[in-house]
Design a protein around this motif. Structure first.
Motif, mmCIF file in Angstrom:
data_model
loop_
_atom_site.group_PDB
_atom_site.id
_atom_site.type_symbol
_atom_site.label_atom_id
_atom_site.label_comp_id
_atom_site.label_asym_id
_atom_site.label_seq_id
_atom_site.Cartn_x
_atom_site.Cartn_y
_atom_site.Cartn_z
ATOM 1 N N THR A 292 9.334 -1.468 6.337
ATOM 2 C CA THR A 292 7.935 -1.244 6.760
ATOM 3 C C THR A 292 6.934 -2.121 6.030
ATOM 4 N N GLY A 293 7.314 -2.577 4.844
ATOM 5 C CA GLY A 293 6.342 -3.296 4.025
ATOM 6 C C GLY A 293 5.356 -2.363 3.355
ATOM 7 N N GLU A 294 5.614 -1.079 3.430
ATOM 8 C CA GLU A 294 4.739 -0.064 2.841
ATOM 9 C C GLU A 294 5.572 0.885 1.985
ATOM 10 N N GLU A 295 4.933 1.527 1.021
ATOM 11 C CA GLU A 295 5.591 2.572 0.250
ATOM 12 C C GLU A 295 5.158 3.924 0.789
ATOM 13 N N LEU A 296 6.117 4.776 1.069
ATOM 14 C CA LEU A 296 5.817 6.114 1.593
ATOM 15 C C LEU A 296 5.996 7.149 0.495
ATOM 16 N N ASN A 297 5.010 7.984 0.331
ATOM 17 C CA ASN A 297 5.060 9.016 -0.687
ATOM 18 C C ASN A 297 4.717 10.367 -0.068
ATOM 19 N N VAL A 298 5.664 11.304 -0.153
ATOM 20 C CA VAL A 298 5.399 12.653 0.347
ATOM 21 C C VAL A 298 4.548 13.374 -0.699
ATOM 22 N N LYS A 299 3.310 13.649 -0.332
ATOM 23 C CA LYS A 299 2.374 14.244 -1.273
ATOM 24 C C LYS A 299 2.412 15.767 -1.254
ATOM 25 N N LYS A 300 2.405 16.340 -0.038
ATOM 26 C CA LYS A 300 2.348 17.799 0.077
ATOM 27 C C LYS A 300 3.260 18.276 1.199
ATOM 28 N N VAL A 301 3.805 19.483 1.023
ATOM 29 C CA VAL A 301 4.637 20.104 2.044
ATOM 30 C C VAL A 301 4.175 21.544 2.246
ATOM 31 N N LYS B 157 0.851 -1.180 0.000
ATOM 32 C CA LYS B 157 0.000 0.000 0.000
ATOM 33 C C LYS B 157 0.891 1.235 0.000
ATOM 34 N N GLN B 158 0.478 2.259 -0.728
ATOM 35 C CA GLN B 158 1.234 3.504 -0.721
ATOM 36 C C GLN B 158 0.636 4.441 0.323
ATOM 37 N N LEU B 159 1.449 4.771 1.324
ATOM 38 C CA LEU B 159 1.008 5.681 2.377
ATOM 39 C C LEU B 159 1.381 7.105 1.982
ATOM 40 N N GLN B 160 0.417 8.001 2.110
ATOM 41 C CA GLN B 160 0.645 9.392 1.738
ATOM 42 C C GLN B 160 1.058 10.198 2.970
ATOM 43 N N VAL B 161 2.074 11.027 2.781
ATOM 44 C CA VAL B 161 2.648 11.809 3.879
ATOM 45 C C VAL B 161 2.542 13.292 3.576
ATOM 46 N N GLY B 162 2.194 14.071 4.602
ATOM 47 C CA GLY B 162 2.212 15.526 4.497
ATOM 48 C C GLY B 162 3.190 16.081 5.510
ATOM 49 N N THR C 85 2.528 24.000 -0.708
ATOM 50 C CA THR C 85 1.356 24.822 -0.411
ATOM 51 C C THR C 85 1.621 25.731 0.776
ATOM 52 N N THR C 86 0.972 26.886 0.771
ATOM 53 C CA THR C 86 1.044 27.800 1.916
ATOM 54 C C THR C 86 -0.196 27.652 2.799
ATOM 55 N N ASP C 87 -1.062 26.733 2.449
ATOM 56 C CA ASP C 87 -2.318 26.526 3.177
ATOM 57 C C ASP C 87 -2.270 25.189 3.920
ATOM 58 N N ALA C 88 -2.209 25.253 5.249
ATOM 59 C CA ALA C 88 -2.131 24.033 6.046
ATOM 60 C C ALA C 88 -3.336 23.136 5.835
ATOM 61 N N ALA C 89 -4.488 23.730 5.546
ATOM 62 C CA ALA C 89 -5.711 22.945 5.344
ATOM 63 C C ALA C 89 -5.579 21.991 4.162
ATOM 64 N N ALA C 90 -4.740 22.349 3.197
ATOM 65 C CA ALA C 90 -4.541 21.478 2.036
ATOM 66 C C ALA C 90 -3.956 20.136 2.459
ATOM 67 N N ILE C 91 -3.250 20.119 3.565
ATOM 68 C CA ILE C 91 -2.688 18.873 4.115
ATOM 69 C C ILE C 91 -3.621 18.264 5.144
ATOM 70 N N LEU C 92 -4.081 19.097 6.076
ATOM 71 C CA LEU C 92 -4.873 18.603 7.204
ATOM 72 C C LEU C 92 -6.244 18.081 6.781
ATOM 73 N N GLU C 93 -6.769 18.592 5.679
ATOM 74 C CA GLU C 93 -8.096 18.184 5.217
ATOM 75 C C GLU C 93 -8.052 17.259 4.010
ATOM 76 N N ASP C 94 -6.857 16.853 3.623
ATOM 77 C CA ASP C 94 -6.715 15.924 2.494
ATOM 78 C C ASP C 94 -6.987 14.505 2.986
ATOM 79 N N PRO C 95 -8.066 13.885 2.541
ATOM 80 C CA PRO C 95 -8.411 12.543 3.043
ATOM 81 C C PRO C 95 -7.411 11.469 2.647
ATOM 82 N N GLU C 96 -6.563 11.729 1.664
ATOM 83 C CA GLU C 96 -5.593 10.726 1.223
ATOM 84 C C GLU C 96 -4.352 10.681 2.110
ATOM 85 N N ILE C 97 -4.084 11.758 2.836
ATOM 86 C CA ILE C 97 -2.872 11.818 3.643
ATOM 87 C C ILE C 97 -3.056 11.029 4.930
ATOM 88 N N ASP C 98 -2.150 10.064 5.145
ATOM 89 C CA ASP C 98 -2.221 9.173 6.313
ATOM 90 C C ASP C 98 -1.393 9.677 7.494
#
Length: 430
Positions: free
Chosen positions: A34-43, A3-8, A62-75
């Motif tokens: 880990t057995g997982e793939e980590l992908n940094v999606k947003k910073v 599974k690819q885990l999304q990171v912010g 992004t300059t908007d924290a909500a873009a990370i905190l409200e992204d349902p894909e970010i684990d």
């Protein structure tokens, strides 16, 4: 299939860029571990136009924290901003959104750690903060995992790299406090406002975290006797050498037989043959004393982009493993014990006390009387002549408790013709 885990990542400064670099360059190893793939999606950044080179390729800035905190894909959310209230707000939002959090924010964890831990448990999220104490040294995980079976009796050591660098300069190169501070600032070890470091506040916050994990007690900052290094003079450094010691800023948490704890931060005369005396420059070293294991020492870089980032990514790896195993909802430590602060009469130490006084007949007898009234004996006494018919007297006392120490210092301050110059703890062991 992995599974690819999304990171912010919240923050793209020194530590944030270090975290991203490690995640990219160690991608294959991390995936295998880990057995997982980590992908940094947003910073989260302050300025999206700033050129960050190849490191930011393929990542949404992004300059908007909500873009990370409200992204349902970010684990997983990594917080490396360094503020307190804003970071607390962002981490709170992340946990409530069901996102796992890794932070390097010692100030936040020291002040609001209990609240955030409770929130993480409520929302079944992981919350880790290894990098909040001693940079690249894995001291927190060692305490809660490797030493979980032991009864920890004492945690003490050098937990602030800035002050250790400054004291190293003063000890090894005879620099004054002001000269050592300027060099630390020029090299980026000290901030333009060095208050948190030189006044011991940073070290005290780290001791809050260490005490919480080692003893299960929630000690408040105002319950920690905290002194920094502003009043450490080159003359004290030289006198300590003459007596066979080195001066270090030491944080200490000691568990007593009555299940109380005493925590303090301040300059300490460390015997020159003790390992802490040899810890130089910006390095940190922490001793953990257990009833079973005895004395253990953990040494390494206390700050810096890659050492701190290494601890951050280690926490991310732990979270990824937990996600893969379906065992999330973890915090560093669930061990709790009623918080009891040790009474002054049970807190004992030897002390280095420096006094300037008039060089007159009977004055030394007056000085010894002050100590004898509190039943305090002398281990060593050195008297040095000063200009204008005065003298400097340096005393290393026998062991005394805090009640005796406070009585002696109070009387010295009130006695005409005597000026208290310094009072530092002396570590046993010579």
């Amino acid at each position: 299939m992995k599974k690819q885990l999304q990171v912010g990542i919240l923050g793209f400064g020194t530590v944030g860029s270090g975290v991203l670099s490690i995640l990219k360059h160690h991608e294959n190893k991390i995936s295998q571990v880990t057995g997982e793939e980590l992908n940094v999606k947003k910073v989260l950044v302050r300025n999206t136009e700033k050129n960050r080179g190849a490191l930011s390729e393929g990542i949404e800035l992004t300059t908007d924290a909500a873009a990370i905190l409200e992204d349902p894909e970010i684990d997983i959310v990594i917080e490396v901003m360094g503020s307190i209230e804003i970071a607390k707000d962002y981490i709170t939002q992340a946990l409530r959104a069901g996102k796992h959090v890794v932070t390097a924010n010692k100030d936040l964890i020291a002040l609001h750690g209990n609240e955030l831990v409770a929130l993480a448990k409520e929302y079944h999220c992981d919350l880790y903060y290894e990098a909040s104490v001693a940079g690249g040294i894995p001291i927190l995980r060692t305490i809660v995992d490797s030493l979980a079976s032991d009864n920890i009796q004492k945690v003490f050591g050098i937990v602030n790299g800035t002050t250790n660098f400054m004291l190293s300069e003063m000890t090894n190169k005879n620099k004054t406090y002001e000269e050592a501070l300027k060099k630390a600032q020029d090299l980026g070890f000290a901030e333009s406002d060095p208050t948190n470091d030189v006044d011991g506040i940073d070290a005290a916050r780290k001791m809050v975290i260490l005490t919480r994990l080692a003893f299960g007690m929630n000690v408040e900052l105002d319950q920690i006797e905290t002194r920094g290094i502003r009043n450490v003079k080159l003359a004290d450094i030289e006198m300590a050498k003459r007596l066979g010691y080195r001066i270090k800023l030491i944080g200490s948490a000691v568990g007593m037989n009555d299940s109380s704890v005493h925590v303090d931060v301040g300059p300490v005369l460390v015997p020159e043959n003790h390992p802490l005396a040899g810890v130089q420059n910006e390095n940190n070293a922490v001793f953990v004393v257990g009833a079973a294991v005895g004395e253990t020492m953990f040494y390494g870089p206390g700050a810096g982009a890659l050492p701190t980032a290494t601890s951050v990514v280690s926490d991310v790896i732990t979270v990824a493993k937990n996600i893969g195993l379906g065992t999330t909802g973890n915090v560093f430590n669930s061990y709790q014990h009623e918080t009891t602060i040790t009474e002054d009469k049970a807190v004992e130490s030897k002390y280095y006390i420096a006094i300037e006084m008039q060089d007159q007949t009977g004055r030394f007898l007056e000085l010894t009387t002050i100590f004898s009234k509190s039943a305090v004996g002398f281990d060593q006494i050195i008297q040095q002549p000063l200009p204008e018919a005065s003298a400097k007297v340096v005393i290393v006392t026998h062991t005394m408790n805090k009640i005796q120490q406070k009585a002696v210092l109070s009387t010295l301050k009130e006695t005409e013709g005597m000026k208290l110059l310094a009072c530092f703890k002396v570590m046993e062991g010579k």
